[in-house]
Scaffold this motif. Structure first.
Motif, PDB file in Angstrom:
ATOM      1  N   TYR A  81      73.331   3.565 140.522  1.00 13.01           N
ATOM      2  CA  TYR A  81      72.409   4.314 141.368  1.00 13.01           C
ATOM      3  C   TYR A  81      71.229   3.453 141.800  1.00 13.01           C
ATOM      4  CZ  TYR A  81      68.907   4.912 137.626  1.00 13.01           C
ATOM      5  OH  TYR A  81      67.946   4.689 136.674  1.00 13.01           O
ATOM      6  N   TYR A 185      61.780   9.488 136.777  1.00  9.26           N
ATOM      7  CA  TYR A 185      62.739   9.645 137.879  1.00  9.26           C
ATOM      8  C   TYR A 185      63.784  10.725 137.616  1.00  9.26           C
ATOM      9  CZ  TYR A 185      66.000   8.632 141.614  1.00  9.26           C
ATOM     10  OH  TYR A 185      66.810   8.755 142.717  1.00  9.26           O
ATOM     11  N   TYR A 187      65.260  14.193 135.889  1.00  9.85           N
ATOM     12  CA  TYR A 187      64.706  15.464 135.427  1.00  9.85           C
ATOM     13  C   TYR A 187      65.669  15.982 134.372  1.00  9.85           C
ATOM     14  CZ  TYR A 187      62.123  19.839 135.495  1.00  9.85           C
ATOM     15  OH  TYR A 187      61.337  20.912 135.150  1.00  9.85           O
ATOM     16  N   LEU A 378      63.175   8.179 145.694  1.00  9.03           N
ATOM     17  CA  LEU A 378      62.771   9.586 145.737  1.00  9.03           C
ATOM     18  C   LEU A 378      63.105  10.245 147.075  1.00  9.03           C
ATOM     19  CD1 LEU A 378      59.385   9.202 143.868  1.00  9.03           C
ATOM     20  CD2 LEU A 378      61.404  10.446 143.043  1.00  9.03           C
ATOM     21  N   SER A 382      69.028   9.175 148.117  1.00  8.65           N
ATOM     22  CA  SER A 382      69.115   8.482 146.829  1.00  8.65           C
ATOM     23  C   SER A 382      69.197   9.478 145.682  1.00  8.65           C
ATOM     24  CB  SER A 382      67.904   7.566 146.635  1.00  8.65           C
ATOM     25  OG  SER A 382      67.981   6.442 147.477  1.00  8.65           O
ATOM     26  N   SER A 383      68.505  10.590 145.826  1.00 11.36           N
ATOM     27  CA  SER A 383      68.558  11.622 144.792  1.00 11.36           C
ATOM     28  C   SER A 383      69.959  12.217 144.693  1.00 11.36           C
ATOM     29  CB  SER A 383      67.534  12.718 145.093  1.00 11.36           C
ATOM     30  OG  SER A 383      67.530  13.679 144.070  1.00 11.36           O
ATOM     31  N   ARG A 384      70.560  12.517 145.833  1.00 12.46           N
ATOM     32  CA  ARG A 384      71.939  13.044 145.824  1.00 12.46           C
ATOM     33  C   ARG A 384      72.887  12.028 145.202  1.00 12.46           C
ATOM     34  NH1 ARG A 384      70.744  15.270 150.902  1.00 12.46           N
ATOM     35  NH2 ARG A 384      71.572  13.414 151.948  1.00 12.46           N
ATOM     36  N   THR A 387      72.453  12.093 141.411  1.00 12.87           N
ATOM     37  CA  THR A 387      73.004  13.321 140.827  1.00 12.87           C
ATOM     38  C   THR A 387      74.524  13.331 140.860  1.00 12.87           C
ATOM     39  OG1 THR A 387      71.020  14.585 141.397  1.00 12.87           O
ATOM     40  CG2 THR A 387      73.031  15.840 141.005  1.00 12.87           C
ATOM     41  N   THR A 394      67.179  14.739 139.533  1.00 12.16           N
ATOM     42  CA  THR A 394      66.095  13.781 139.658  1.00 12.16           C
ATOM     43  C   THR A 394      64.772  14.521 139.805  1.00 12.16           C
ATOM     44  OG1 THR A 394      65.994  13.637 142.076  1.00 12.16           O
ATOM     45  CG2 THR A 394      67.640  12.264 140.969  1.00 12.16           C
ATOM     46  N   PHE A 396      63.035  14.493 142.379  1.00  8.80           N
ATOM     47  CA  PHE A 396      63.012  15.037 143.732  1.00  8.80           C
ATOM     48  C   PHE A 396      63.475  16.489 143.690  1.00  8.80           C
ATOM     49  CE2 PHE A 396      65.315  15.855 147.760  1.00  8.80           C
ATOM     50  CZ  PHE A 396      64.306  15.608 148.671  1.00  8.80           C
ATOM     51  N   GLY A 399      68.184  17.588 146.334  1.00  6.89           N
ATOM     52  CA  GLY A 399      69.150  16.537 146.058  1.00  6.89           C
ATOM     53  C   GLY A 399      70.478  17.017 145.522  1.00  6.89           C
ATOM     54  N   THR A 400      70.718  18.334 145.555  1.00  2.00           N
ATOM     55  CA  THR A 400      72.014  18.844 145.084  1.00  2.00           C
ATOM     56  C   THR A 400      72.845  19.420 146.228  1.00  2.00           C
ATOM     57  OG1 THR A 400      71.041  20.996 144.560  1.00  2.00           O
ATOM     58  CG2 THR A 400      71.133  19.365 142.788  1.00  2.00           C
TER      59      THR A 400
END
Length: 481
Positions: A81, A185, A187, A378, A382-384, A387, A394, A396, A399-400
């Protein structure tokens, strides 16, 4: 705890950690805190890269030709990632050379560089060798990330980065006042992880009271399955479910008092009740035999094989154990079981907070570059990517979208929804790393769960450690504002 410093393929025991620390000069004299030397203010620092021009596309003013060094903790989330995010940085700044590396030995690799004033520009400070955050902040070794938080988000210039983050993330990075020293970064949802299939085979639901927990464990034992296991070599995993249980039973003010190192905080009745409840698992033989000798990978593997029903852990466990969790396991997580209906907070009270702490050193050659790399990470894309690849959320807030949630991640999201505002976030693990890991974890909870000391002895011992830390003038102290 993280994000806590808890996942990764390699760890060290207390004796090994102390021996190693002594060998590299981290323990110079009795009374000097572990890792304190890693935050030495020695060294004149490396030459700073000249700041670039601030533009709409370069709001942090990154020097487009300056090199950027990024060191990642190579743990349960892997490194792909981060490598993907580095490629975006390189695309945005084609004239810049990025040096990326991943290691499990953060402290021993980077401590000499902090001392010499030549740290990298961005660090994922996690794992068994995590540098002590409280010490780094107290010795002014970290850059304030407020410029990053106030910069336009990568996706939407009308929104600041801080406005795209999950609740509590900014506050977690603050230690004393307004500056934000750490960007967590990941969660992480902490709690009790289990196989829904295994629980169904017992014809039981997840227990909400401790009497129900003991009943489920007794049933499991009759079928040849232990009720619990945990990372015995790293018993600071136990608080992942124990701390939120204490908060549920006694209220968040009990956890705050513990974080604040207040006198007699560990002697609160809620702490006593929860310690005695966990000790009962040992006394009744509901803990997998040999657990005190298992590391995190071994305990997770035994649990995944059905040798134990429950394990305290964080949401990285789905990715870290992906190669041993059966396809039909039906991974699930639940908020900690309470004592009974007299608990101060409702069932569903959960510890969820930032994990995987990223920092930009104060003496970094290219701090703008380090912050820009975080700004990229963030973003929604990048978050997707994180995940979908590592099965964890994350910082963010989103991101899902478009991602098919895995069983554990879907369960974690459901736990967050059920918790609502009933979230707790113990700060002891990131304010006082050595106290949390080696003293409370190994010498206190580890000894109690191995049956070598009683709950009363554990509480007395841990309160003593907390009192020592409170009186230690060599470390900076923090309190809830």
């Amino acid at each position: 705890m993280g994000s806590l410093p808890h996942h990764g393929g390699e760890g060290v025991g207390r004796r090994d950690l102390i021996k190693r620390s002594a060998a590299i000069g981290l323990i110079a004299a009795p009374g000097m805190g572990l890792l304190s030397a890693c935050a030495s203010s020695g060294g004149d620092g490396q030459g700073k890269a000249k700041a670039g021009e601030k533009t709409a596309k370069n709001p942090l003013g990154v020097n487009k030709t300056a090199g950027m060094e990024f060191v990642l903790f190579d743990g349960g989330f892997g490194k792909e990632y981060a490598e993907d995010a580095v490629k975006i940085y390189e695309k945005d700044f084609p004239g810049a050379k990025v040096k990326f590396s991943a290691t499990q030995k953060i402290q021993s690799t980077l401590q000499p560089r902090f001392n010499g004033g030549t740290p990298p520009d961005l660090i994922d400070n996690s794992g068994a060798e995590q540098m002590d955050m409280g010490v780094l902040v107290g010795k002014k070794q970290l850059a304030d990330l407020t410029p990053l938080l106030d910069a336009p988000s990568y996706d939407d210039p009308s929104k600041k980065v801080r406005d795209t983050l999950r609740p509590g993330i900014v506050e977690m990075g603050q230690f004393d006042g307004d500056p934000v020293w750490i960007m967590y970064y990941a969660y992480t949802v902490y709690g009790v992880w289990y196989s829904q299939k295994a629980l169904d085979s017992l014809d039981e639901k997840y227990p909400e009271t401790w009497d129900e927990m003991l009943k489920v464990c007794a049933k499991a034992k009759k079928k040849g399955m232990a009720g619990w296991t945990y990372a015995g070599k790293y018993p600071y995993y136990i608080p992942f479910s124990l701390y939120p249980m204490i908060g549920k039973v006694g209220g968040v003010e009990v956890l705050n008092a513990i974080d604040n190192l207040e006198p007699n905080a560990w002697k609160h009745p809620a702490v006593k009740a929860c310690f005695e409840a966990y000790y009962e698992l040992y006394k009744k033989g509901y803990v997998l035999r040999g657990t005190p000798g298992l590391d995190h990978i071994q305990s997770q593997t035994a649990w995944a094989k059905g040798e134990a029903l429950f394990i305290p852990n964080g949401s990285w466990v789905e990715n870290e154990s992906a190669n041993v969790i059966p396809a039909d396991f039906a991974l699930a997580v639940a908020a900690p079981t309470g004592i009974d209906g007299s608990d101060k907070m409702p069932f569903g009270t959960t510890w969820a907070s930032g994990g995987e702490p990223f920092v930009v050193p104060a003496k970094a050659a290219n701090p703008q570059g380090g912050m820009e790399q975080l700004r990229i990470m963030l973003s929604a894309a990048s978050s997707r990517n994180f995940t979908s690849k590592v099965k964890s959320l994350t910082a963010f807030d989103g991101g899902t979208d478009g991602i098919t949630l895995t069983p554990g991640l879907k369960s974690a999201v459901a736990v967050l929804e059920k918790a609502g505002a009933n979230l707790v976030n113990p700060r002891l693990p990131d304010w006082y790393v050595q106290l949390e890991k080696e003293k409370i974890g190994v010498s206190g909870l580890g000894e109690m769960m191995a049956g070598r000391i009683t709950p009363a002895e554990a509480i007395k011992r841990i309160q003593g450690y907390a009192d020592e830390a409170a009186k230690d003038t060599s470390i900076k102290h923090y309190k809830h504002q």
